[in-house]
Design an enzyme around this catalytic site. Structure first.
Site, PDB file in Angstrom:
ATOM      1  N   ASN A  51      66.837  20.711   8.425  1.00  9.07           N
ATOM      2  CA  ASN A  51      66.272  21.224   9.654  1.00  9.07           C
ATOM      3  C   ASN A  51      66.762  22.604   9.375  1.00  9.07           C
ATOM      4  OD1 ASN A  51      68.964  20.218  10.388  1.00  9.07           O
ATOM      5  ND2 ASN A  51      68.429  20.783  12.649  1.00  9.07           N
ATOM      6  N   ILE A  52      66.138  23.704   9.521  1.00  7.77           N
ATOM      7  CA  ILE A  52      66.448  25.180   9.131  1.00  7.77           C
ATOM      8  C   ILE A  52      66.365  25.928  10.731  1.00  7.77           C
ATOM      9  CG2 ILE A  52      66.296  27.190   7.747  1.00  7.77           C
ATOM     10  CD1 ILE A  52      64.882  25.090   5.530  1.00  7.77           C
ATOM     11  N   GLU A  77      62.039  16.797   8.737  1.00  6.19           N
ATOM     12  CA  GLU A  77      61.050  16.119   8.338  1.00  6.19           C
ATOM     13  C   GLU A  77      59.765  16.891   7.746  1.00  6.19           C
ATOM     14  OE1 GLU A  77      62.489  15.820  11.020  1.00  6.19           O
ATOM     15  OE2 GLU A  77      62.227  14.124  12.012  1.00  6.19           O
TER      16      GLU A  77
HETATM   17  N1  THU Z   1      65.309  18.325  14.384  1.00  2.00           N
HETATM   18  C1  THU Z   1      64.610  17.667  13.326  1.00  2.00           C
HETATM   19  O1  THU Z   1      65.121  18.318  12.153  1.00  2.00           O
HETATM   20  N2  THU Z   1      63.945  16.814  13.456  1.00  2.00           N
HETATM   21  C2  THU Z   1      63.377  16.201  14.465  1.00  2.00           C
HETATM   22  O2  THU Z   1      62.408  15.716  14.517  1.00  2.00           O
HETATM   23  C3  THU Z   1      63.999  16.562  15.861  1.00  2.00           C
HETATM   24  C4  THU Z   1      64.489  17.669  15.916  1.00  2.00           C
HETATM   25  C5  THU Z   1      66.062  19.428  14.658  1.00  2.00           C
HETATM   26  C6  THU Z   1      65.515  20.755  15.062  1.00  2.00           C
HETATM   27  C7  THU Z   1      66.778  21.367  15.471  1.00  2.00           C
HETATM   28  O3  THU Z   1      66.962  22.290  14.494  1.00  2.00           O
HETATM   29  C8  THU Z   1      67.755  20.464  16.048  1.00  2.00           C
HETATM   30  O4  THU Z   1      67.177  19.280  15.494  1.00  2.00           O
HETATM   31  C9  THU Z   1      67.641  20.236  17.485  1.00  2.00           C
HETATM   32  O5  THU Z   1      66.652  19.875  17.910  1.00  2.00           O
END
Ligand code: THU
Length: 136
Positions: free
Chosen positions: A44-45, A57
């Site tokens: 996640n970024i 994802e």
């Molecule tokens: N996040 C993901 O990377 N994948 C998901 O499907 C759920 C949420 C991340 C987004 C954000 O950076 C952090 O988790 C908190 O929501």
């Protein structure tokens, strides 16, 4: 040779360490397997303006599709506050819909907690009654 689920778990954990998540402090990693056996990772970024942030994802699927891959067999997702995995970190609704664009009902979705604690699900289970190109 294709990766085992525990190797895939470790690959997703390596990706998770690259997360840029200064706002939520939730670190998430994904490892997406293509039908040719290649693996694309993502983290996640986040962003100071919040909405431009992207999930692990979708980072992985964007990397894969932009490299010409469109057929996928499975994904491993791991995550936790401060990068400490305490339980499953399931994909958000937007990521489920984006996966659905390229993945059929039997696509395997794994939530990893440890090398020997991996929950197995399918696309159909995590996004029932889905809307896809088949409905257009
Ligand atoms: N996040 C993901 O990377 N994948 C998901 O499907 C759920 C949420 C991340 C987004 C954000 O950076 C952090 O988790 C908190 O929501």
């Amino acid at each position: 040779m294709s990766m085992t689920d525990s190797q895939l778990f470790n690959t997703a954990c390596d990706a998770m360490k690259k997360a840029y998540a200064p706002y939520s402090e939730c670190y998430v990693g994904a490892a997406l397997v293509c039908d040719d056996g290649s693996v694309y990772t993502g983290c996640n970024i986040e962003n100071a303006a919040f909405t431009p942030g992207i999930c692990a994802e979708r980072t992985a699927i964007s990397k894969a599709v932009s490299e010409g891959k469109r057929r996928f067999t499975k994904i491993m997702v791991v995550g936790g506050k401060d990068g400490v995995i305490k339980g499953t970190f399931p994909p958000c609704g937007v990521c489920r819909q984006v996966l659905r664009e390229f993945c059929d009902d039997d696509f395997e979705v794994m939530f990893g907690v440890s090398e020997d604690n991996i929950e197995h699900h399918t696309m159909k289970e995590i996004l029932p009654f889905s809307f896809s190109s088949k409905d257009m």
